[in-house]
Design a protein around this motif. Structure first.
Motif, short mmCIF file in Angstrom:
data_model
loop_
_atom_site.label_atom_id
_atom_site.label_comp_id
_atom_site.label_asym_id
_atom_site.label_seq_id
_atom_site.Cartn_x
_atom_site.Cartn_y
_atom_site.Cartn_z
N THR B 85 0.83 -1.20 0.00
CA THR B 85 0.00 0.00 0.00
C THR B 85 0.87 1.25 0.00
N MET B 86 1.84 1.29 0.89
CA MET B 86 2.64 2.50 1.02
C MET B 86 3.52 2.73 -0.19
N VAL B 87 4.15 1.67 -0.72
CA VAL B 87 5.07 1.86 -1.83
C VAL B 87 4.32 2.12 -3.13
N PHE B 88 3.44 1.18 -3.50
CA PHE B 88 2.86 1.26 -4.84
C PHE B 88 1.63 2.18 -4.90
N LEU B 89 0.88 2.25 -3.81
CA LEU B 89 -0.36 3.03 -3.87
C LEU B 89 -0.20 4.43 -3.29
N PHE B 90 0.83 4.64 -2.47
CA PHE B 90 1.01 5.99 -1.95
C PHE B 90 2.28 6.66 -2.47
N LEU B 91 3.46 6.11 -2.11
CA LEU B 91 4.69 6.86 -2.35
C LEU B 91 4.96 7.10 -3.83
N VAL B 92 4.78 6.07 -4.67
CA VAL B 92 5.11 6.24 -6.09
C VAL B 92 4.22 7.29 -6.75
N PRO B 93 2.89 7.20 -6.58
CA PRO B 93 2.08 8.23 -7.25
C PRO B 93 1.95 9.54 -6.47
N MET B 263 10.15 8.24 -5.91
CA MET B 263 9.53 8.83 -4.73
C MET B 263 10.25 10.12 -4.32
N ILE B 264 11.58 10.13 -4.46
CA ILE B 264 12.33 11.22 -3.85
C ILE B 264 12.56 12.40 -4.81
N LEU B 265 12.71 12.12 -6.12
CA LEU B 265 13.05 13.22 -7.04
C LEU B 265 11.99 14.32 -7.07
N PRO B 266 10.69 13.95 -7.20
CA PRO B 266 9.70 15.03 -7.19
C PRO B 266 9.66 15.74 -5.84
N PHE B 358 13.11 21.69 6.50
CA PHE B 358 14.14 21.39 7.51
C PHE B 358 14.06 19.92 7.91
N GLY B 359 12.81 19.45 8.12
CA GLY B 359 12.63 18.03 8.44
C GLY B 359 13.22 17.15 7.35
N PHE B 360 12.94 17.53 6.09
CA PHE B 360 13.46 16.78 4.94
C PHE B 360 14.98 16.74 4.99
N LEU B 361 15.60 17.91 5.16
CA LEU B 361 17.06 17.96 5.10
C LEU B 361 17.67 17.07 6.17
N PHE B 362 17.14 17.15 7.39
CA PHE B 362 17.70 16.35 8.47
C PHE B 362 17.54 14.85 8.17
N LEU B 363 16.30 14.45 7.86
CA LEU B 363 16.04 13.03 7.68
C LEU B 363 16.74 12.50 6.43
N PHE B 364 16.79 13.32 5.38
CA PHE B 364 17.39 12.87 4.13
C PHE B 364 18.89 12.67 4.31
N VAL B 365 19.54 13.60 4.98
CA VAL B 365 20.98 13.46 5.18
C VAL B 365 21.26 12.24 6.07
N PHE B 366 20.48 12.11 7.12
CA PHE B 366 20.64 10.96 8.03
C PHE B 366 20.41 9.64 7.26
N GLY B 367 19.29 9.57 6.56
CA GLY B 367 18.97 8.36 5.80
C GLY B 367 19.98 8.12 4.70
N GLY B 368 20.44 9.19 4.06
CA GLY B 368 21.40 9.04 2.97
C GLY B 368 22.75 8.53 3.46
N MET B 397 12.29 7.09 2.60
CA MET B 397 10.98 7.03 1.94
C MET B 397 9.90 7.75 2.74
N VAL B 398 9.88 7.55 4.06
CA VAL B 398 8.90 8.26 4.87
C VAL B 398 9.46 9.62 5.23
N GLY B 399 10.66 9.59 5.82
CA GLY B 399 11.25 10.84 6.23
C GLY B 399 11.28 11.82 5.10
N ALA B 400 12.12 11.55 4.12
CA ALA B 400 12.35 12.54 3.08
C ALA B 400 11.14 12.69 2.15
N SER B 401 10.68 11.57 1.60
CA SER B 401 9.64 11.65 0.59
C SER B 401 8.35 12.22 1.18
N LEU B 402 7.98 11.75 2.36
CA LEU B 402 6.75 12.23 2.97
C LEU B 402 6.88 13.69 3.40
#
Lengths: 215, 552, 113
Positions: B85-93, B263-266, B358-368, B397-402
């Motif tokens: 559900t999360m990957v195909f029905l939420f995050l991708v579209p 998920m992340i580029l847009p 700011f949330g994105f930057l923190f989580l994305f750097v951490f996750g990356g 996926m949740v941190g950055a993409s969401l």
């Protein structure tokens, strides 16, 4: 913008000119065909992986396929690509009758392709060549042989489905041309339909040596 | 409030795309990219809340080491359901189909996407696929995890074929959206909208579209092969009959790793827009951000093998993939440094959308960074299939993409619905979500490091404290999302009227009225410069005059 | 809208189509003859080269890439590149596995057709 719509019946409201719309339609078709190519690329990858793992067994299995049927079908499909391009050519030249003739001729060649394919599969069945666990050919009982035929059926089967879809598209184009909805000056539907048909041809061009001519 | 004769006085624009036709038919059969985007928003939010509920149930089970609350089979099926559900029905579209559909044409000055009918088809493919997948899952759903690994997926006694079919259809929907975006960007740019003037969100969406079109068909073929294998038992992936399960993993991850970039580029595109707007600065390193999107779109295809380090992939290939995977970090870092560069000496205003940045930057750097660690073959071997990996990809996926999704939702809410959300609740919800996220997933890094494998129903008792913390975090997260939903729904009706440009943004989409008119623009716009050109004298004057912005 | 992206409308002559068709028939015959010799890996390489040539001929002249704008050609090339990445890196894995994860088939002499 609305004025242009009145002047040109085929122009959608969000395009400025027919040239722009035709360019968009072509590009869209190209991108879609690229996507289709990747769909088949997954199967080609599988075939190549198992060919790498099974080497000479794949070559031996390939020799039990009928090169005559495969080669005949290659000539049929290439000629059908030629005839559909002739149909487009004559539509552009305003010769609707000839265009229709070559369209119908192309569909006939597609039917011929499927008929040859059906005979080929029947011939294979009669030798016990089935996919996967149903494989029952006596002369070639080696590990990897069944895998070759599984991919043979998957790939020719998926290609066959594309042939059927392509025939549908070409039949629809025939209707458009016959009714005059697709004519000299607005050939886009036939052009796109023909592009799809060429893709079907291109995929077969790769299938033919990879399935029938392994040495 | 200024009198209504002022050009930017807050008015609720009429007629707008929401209200100019009201019949159900005018919605269900619409060709308007904005209405299709709103329908997609409904779809992906439904999927998101369903997926969230599944996660909450999973976390409740994990409060206790032994049997608790749900059976082991139900647990297996639930984490599959959550993942699918999360990957195909939420995050991708989520971002492309909602915000891409809505804003991409507006940003380039077009009336619609290139193929409006296909756009509608894309929505119905999504709905049909989602319905089939969810129905199949609830009927006698798969217990394989969203990755469908063979040979288990081809032999499981649960019904996997409906799920695979659903994923195939949703994938087709994704391809159609991708084709549409590529052609729209190439052919429908308004006069003056050159490639080097494209808004960065459009660059991000364009790169995403390329990935969607190239990668998704391979996933389609792969799930079809699994379905064929499950139904007819051909032995395609069965090692006992010469099949290679690793081949499945290659094909699956050829899509599913680049899917992370879908998920992340847009979301990165959203970040670029929001950061420039709320810093009142021109996009620093515009070219670098734009081309690094394409770079990620390409390099993202060279990395999938890092999912196969312990699967029997050759050591040579593992080494190649390990090195190539790290290239993604280069392009990601280019983006992060440029975003920080945009904020540097900017006139930063801390509004909800920027909070999510700011949330994105923190989580994305951490996750990356944890991602780079995982791409190191030797480190991946002990971490593989532990909660460390789970925490890592949830950070991305949740941190950055969401975070990108929520930033977009708050930033563009006034443009889409003509009303403001309550800023105070927005900030409060951000802190709730952000803290909830950290409380949920930081313990999972620790659990993984200590050796807790993912997808296990039972676990040794000494892991319990960290699991309890993680579960409490999931409640905070859930509460945060409910709060967001509540105040956004409230704002739809009672929010303050926004006016065309409440943020004083120089993004091109803000040149339209709010909510946007049915035809986007009354006349085709002409573009003379890049978006977010806050250094232009006219732009500064406009903001002082119309918005009372004295900061420049 | 840059004018460079608008394709140039041009209808090629019948002769060109006939030549391409004949070339395709000749190349097909060549591929077919290839099967009746023992060329080993070279046979595969030549066969693939011929197939790629044929596909390119179809794309350039039957699908009119020759006359169309650059972006369409780019799509064709990009699709090939990504298909190459998928196949290349996957086959590299199988070809370089130290201990085969799956049993390899036996190596047997393959008789001539």
């Amino acid at each position: 913008m609305t004025e242009a719509t009145h002047l040109e019946p085929h122009l959608a409201h969000h395009y400025q000119s027919l040239a722009q719309q035709t360019h968009a339609a072509r590009l869209g078709m190209w991108v879609f065909l690229g996507s289709e190519a990747l769909l088949f690329a997954a199967l080609f990858t599988g075939l190549t992986v198992y060919r790498t793992l099974n080497g000479s067994v794949f070559a031996l299995a390939s020799q039990h396929l009928s090169v005559a049927f495969g080669t005949a079908n290659t000539f049929v499909l290439i000629t059908s690509s030629f005839t559909v391009v002739l149909s487009l050519h004559f539509l552009q030249a305003g010769r609707k009758g000839l265009s229709l003739f070559f369209l119908v001729f192309t569909i006939a060649l597609a039917c011929a392709f499927l008929t040859i394919k059906a005979f080929e599969w029947l011939h294979d069945f009669s030798e016990g060549i089935f996919p996967g666990p149903y494989y029952a050919q006596k002369e070639l009982q080696l590990p990897g042989a069944a895998m070759f035929y599984t991919f043979y059926y998957l790939m020719t089967g998926l290609h066959g489905l594309h042939v059927v879809a392509g025939m549908g598209v070409l039949a629809w184009c025939t209707g458009l041309v016959a009714r005059g909805d697709c004519h000299a000056g607005y050939e886009t539907p036939l052009e796109l339909g023909a592009m799809y048909w060429h893709l079907v041809d291109i995929i077969w061009i790769f299938l033919y040596p990879l399935l029938y001519l392994i040495t | 409030m200024r009198p209504s004769s002022e050009p930017n006085s807050p008015v609720y624009h009429q007629p707008n795309y929401l209200g100019h036709e009201t019949s159900v038919r005018s919605w269900l059969l619409t060709h308007d990219h904005k209405r299709i985007a709103i329908m997609f928003l409904g779809g992906v939010l439904t999927a998101f809340f369903a997926g969230g509920v599944f996660a909450l149930v999973l976390r409740i089970k994990l409060l206790v080491p032994g049997k608790f609350f749900i059976s082991a089979l139900a647990y297996n099926r639930l984490f599959t359901l959550h993942g699918v559900t999360m990957v195909f029905l939420f995050l991708v579209p989520a971002v492309p189909s909602v915000f891409g559909n809505f804003f991409l044409p507006i940003m380039i000055g077009a009336q619609d996407v290139a193929f409006p009918r296909l756009n509608l088809l894309s929505f119905y493919l999504y709905v049909t696929g989602a319905a089939i997948a969810l129905f199949g899952m609830i009927w006698n759903g798969a217990d394989t995890g969203w990755t469908f690994y063979t040979p288990y997926s081809t032999t499981t006694p649960t019904d996997i074929v409906p799920v695979l079919l659903g994923v195939f259809l949703v994938g087709f929907s994704s391809i159609v959206t991708g084709v549409n975006f590529i052609v729209t960007v190439h052919t429908l740019r308004a006069p003056g909208m050159t490639w080097m003037r494209l808004p960065l969100f459009v660059w991000g969406s364009y790169a995403t579209a390329v990935v969607q079109v190239v990668a998704t068909p391979v996933l389609g073929m792969t799930v079809l092969l699994v379905a064929v294998e499950h139904a007819f038992d051909f032995g395609i992936f069965d090692p006992a009959r010469g099949g290679d399960p690793v081949l499945f993993e290659h094909l699956f991850w050829f899509y599913s790793h680049p899917a992370v970039y879908i998920m992340i580029l847009p979301a990165m595109g959203v970040i670029s827009e929001v950061v420039a707007c709320f810093s009142r600065k021109n996009p620093f390193g515009y070219e670098a951000i734009a081309f690094s999107s394409l770079g990620i779109g390409f390099v993202g295809f060279l990395t999938w093998g890092h999912h196969l380090f312990v699967s029997g992939q050759s050591t040579f290939d593992a080494g190649v993939f390990g090195v190539l995977s790290m290239l993604v970090a280069v392009f990601s870092a280019i983006k992060v440094f440029n975003w920080v560069g945009i904020m540097y000496k900017g006139s930063v205003s801390f509004k909800t959308p920027l909070a999510y940045v700011f949330g994105f930057l923190f989580l994305f750097v951490f996750g990356g960074m944890t991602g780079v660690a995982l791409a190191t073959v030797l480190l991946d071997v002990p971490w593989h299939d532990t909660y460390f990996v789970v925490a890592h990809f949830h950070f991305i996926m949740v941190g950055a993409s969401l975070m990108g999704f929520l930033a977009a939702l708050h930033y563009w809410f006034p443009k889409m619905f003509g009303r403001m959300y309550p800023e105070r609740f927005g900030i409060a919800a951000f802190f709730l979500v952000f803290l909830g996220f950290l409380v949920t997933f930081i313990p999972q890094f620790l659990l993984g490091n200590a050796g807790m494998p993912r997808r296990y129903y039972e676990y040794p008792a000494h892991f319990q404290p960290l699991h309890v913390v993680s579960t409490v975090g999931s409640w905070l997260l859930g509460l945060g999302f409910l709060l967001i939903l509540a105040y956004l729904v409230w704002s739809l009706r009672w929010g303050e009227i926004a006016g065309p440009n409440p943020w004083g943004s120089e993004g091109f989409e803000w040149r339209t009225p709010s909510p946007v008119g049915p035809e986007n623009y009354d006349e085709t716009p002409v573009f003379t410069h890049r978006p977010h050109a806050y250094d232009l004298v006219e732009a500064a004057e406009y903001r002082r005059r119309e918005l009372g912005d004295e900061r420049d | 809208m840059e004018s460079s992206e608008l394709s140039y409308e041009h209808h090629p002559s019948l002769v060109r189509y006939v030549i391409v068709w004949l070339a395709l028939l000749v190349l097909t015959t060549l591929t077919w003859r290839l099967a009746y010799g023992d060329h080993g890996t070279a046979g595969l390489v030549i066969g693939m080269l011929i197939a790629t040539t044929k596909a390119t001929l179809v794309a350039l002249f039957f699908m009119h890439l020759w006359d169309q704008s650059g972006v369409n050609r780019l799509v064709f090339v990009v699709a090939l590149v990504y298909a190459g990445i998928l196949m290349g890196l996957t086959v590299t894995d199988v070809a370089t596995r130290f201990t085969p994860a799956v049993a390899r088939g036996p190596t047997l002499p393959v008789p001539k057709r």
